[in-house]
Design an enzyme around this catalytic site. Structure first.
Site, mmCIF file in Angstrom:
data_model
loop_
_atom_site.group_PDB
_atom_site.id
_atom_site.type_symbol
_atom_site.label_atom_id
_atom_site.label_comp_id
_atom_site.label_asym_id
_atom_site.label_seq_id
_atom_site.Cartn_x
_atom_site.Cartn_y
_atom_site.Cartn_z
ATOM 1 N N GLU A 142 -2.323 62.695 70.910
ATOM 2 C CA GLU A 142 -1.689 63.724 70.079
ATOM 3 C C GLU A 142 -0.342 64.070 70.682
ATOM 4 O O GLU A 142 -0.206 64.165 71.908
ATOM 5 C CB GLU A 142 -2.574 64.971 70.016
ATOM 6 C CG GLU A 142 -1.999 66.139 69.218
ATOM 7 C CD GLU A 142 -2.963 67.326 69.190
ATOM 8 O OE1 GLU A 142 -4.188 67.100 69.114
ATOM 9 O OE2 GLU A 142 -2.488 68.479 69.268
ATOM 10 N N GLU A 147 4.013 74.285 69.466
ATOM 11 C CA GLU A 147 2.988 75.266 69.118
ATOM 12 C C GLU A 147 3.557 76.630 69.473
ATOM 13 O O GLU A 147 4.250 76.787 70.487
ATOM 14 C CB GLU A 147 1.695 75.021 69.883
ATOM 15 C CG GLU A 147 0.970 73.757 69.473
ATOM 16 C CD GLU A 147 -0.353 73.597 70.200
ATOM 17 O OE1 GLU A 147 -1.357 74.173 69.737
ATOM 18 O OE2 GLU A 147 -0.360 72.912 71.245
#
Length: 383
Positions: A142, A147
């Protein structure tokens, strides 16, 4: 210390959604984005999600998406419909899974993330083909461009998840890049430059950190963007229980310009499967880029595509269309969707198919100039 800035003159745009129109559906067929990940479908109209939220399609009875003035707004609300995990918040996710993916390049989102407690915004990539963890240690592939958490809006968390054992011995030191926004309010650009040897993370065009590229990060990856919620002690949406909204101005992807001669690598990839059809595409851009769709045997592959290479430049987009087609002849259709013309050769939008190859072999008669809204057909033969 002066930070390095990204120079996009060395890149070619391969994917671009400015959110001037809404192009989202459950499956992504015929649209730019899907709003449910098929492997995480929870019920007919939802993705099970993560954190304290499920991701719902508007057919659930709640529509988490709104497009207005060139901005996509995603709004999360406390449990409202019968869809999604019981008691979870309902919010939105968009993904290009199965419709657009790319190996290496620069990936960027410009967004105004929520500063409300409980918000968990992200722009990230997952692989078309997952490589199993050889150590059975629970790791995966990933790439997290960004974020952001509403209770600490200054923090920008970027990072890498890999099955490689050595960097996982100290994940935060070896695989995470953390930075802070001096003035977090408003829109900011978050980018990632993924190369064969290094992965660099950018905020507002400035490099904030670089990590080595892991051994399992050398295949095509697709895009995801979402607003999830949390009920964590440090970031809890359940305290206020008020709607939470985040805004996305654009999502863009670029490939690196090839530095040597020969056939350029695929600019983008749609579909999945062992068979590989490569289309060389160019355009005359007037009042916007040419848009088109690809069908094989009457079935659309991927979403609506956008051309970027100018016909007069001698360059082409390389679109890799993947599938698993049976032996025999197959009909390929290229449909030009948005012609524009104001009476002169320089005020004309056109689409050009410059050539094609199928499983490494050139396809005869696969060149055509689409000068208006129309469809061009040619055939490939699978042996």
């Amino acid at each position: 210390m002066k930070l390095s800035a990204i120079d996009l003159s060395k890149y070619q745009l391969t994917f671009d959604d400015e959110f001037n129109t809404r192009s989202i559906s459950q499956t992504g067929n015929g649209t730019t984005w899907a709003d449910i990940r098929p492997q995480w479908r929870f019920d007919a109209n939802s993705d099970i999600g993560f954190g304290n939220s499920s991701f719902v399609d508007p057919s659930s009875g709640y529509d988490p998406f709104k497009v207005s003035n060139g901005v996509l707004t995603i709004t999360a609300v406390p449990d409202r419909t019968g869809s999604g995990y019981p008691g979870a918040w309902e919010s939105g996710l968009i993904t290009t899974q199965g419709h657009f993916s790319q190996t290496y390049g620069y990936f960027e989102i410009r967004a105004d993330f929520s500063n409300l407690a409980g918000a968990w915004d992200a722009f990230w990539l997952l692989p078309d083909h997952v490589i199993a963890d050889p150590y059975n240690a629970g790791h995966w592939q990933e790439l997290d461009v960004v974020e952001n958490y509403g209770s600490f809006e200054r923090g920008v968390y970027s990072g890498i998840h890999t099955t490689d054992a050595a960097p996982n011995q100290n994940w935060q030191q070896n695989l995470q890049v953390y930075s802070e926004l001096p003035q977090p309010a408003g829109f900011h650009a978050y980018g990632m430059d993924w190369n064969e040897d290094t992965i660099g993370f950018y905020v507002d065009g400035q490099l904030v950190g670089t990590k080595p590229t892991p051994s399992d990060m050398h295949g095509p990856m697709y895009l995801l963007a979402n607003l999830a919620t949390q009920n964590d002690i440090h970031n809890n949406a359940d305290i206020a229980k008020v709607p939470i909204s985040s805004q996305i101005d654009y999502i863009r992807v670029y490939s690196h310009h090839p530095e040597t001669g020969g056939a350029p690598p695929p600019s983008s990839t749609i579909g999945t499967g062992p068979d590989k059809l490569v289309l060389s595409i160019s355009e005359d851009a007037y009042l916007g880029d040419a848009r088109y769709r690809i069908e094989v045997d009457g079935t659309q592959v991927g979403g609506i595509q956008t051309a970027h290479s100018l016909h007069g430049s001698g360059q082409t987009d390389q679109l890799l269309v993947q599938g698993d087609w049976t032996h025999g002849s197959h009909d390929v259709a290229v449909t030009f969707l948005n012609d524009a013309w104001d009476g002169t050769p320089t005020t004309d939008r056109n689409l050009y198919l410059e050539g094609a190859s199928y499983d490494g072999t050139d396809v005869p008669d696969a060149t055509h100039a689409l000068m208006g809204v129309s469809t061009f057909h040619f055939h490939v033969f699978d042996v």
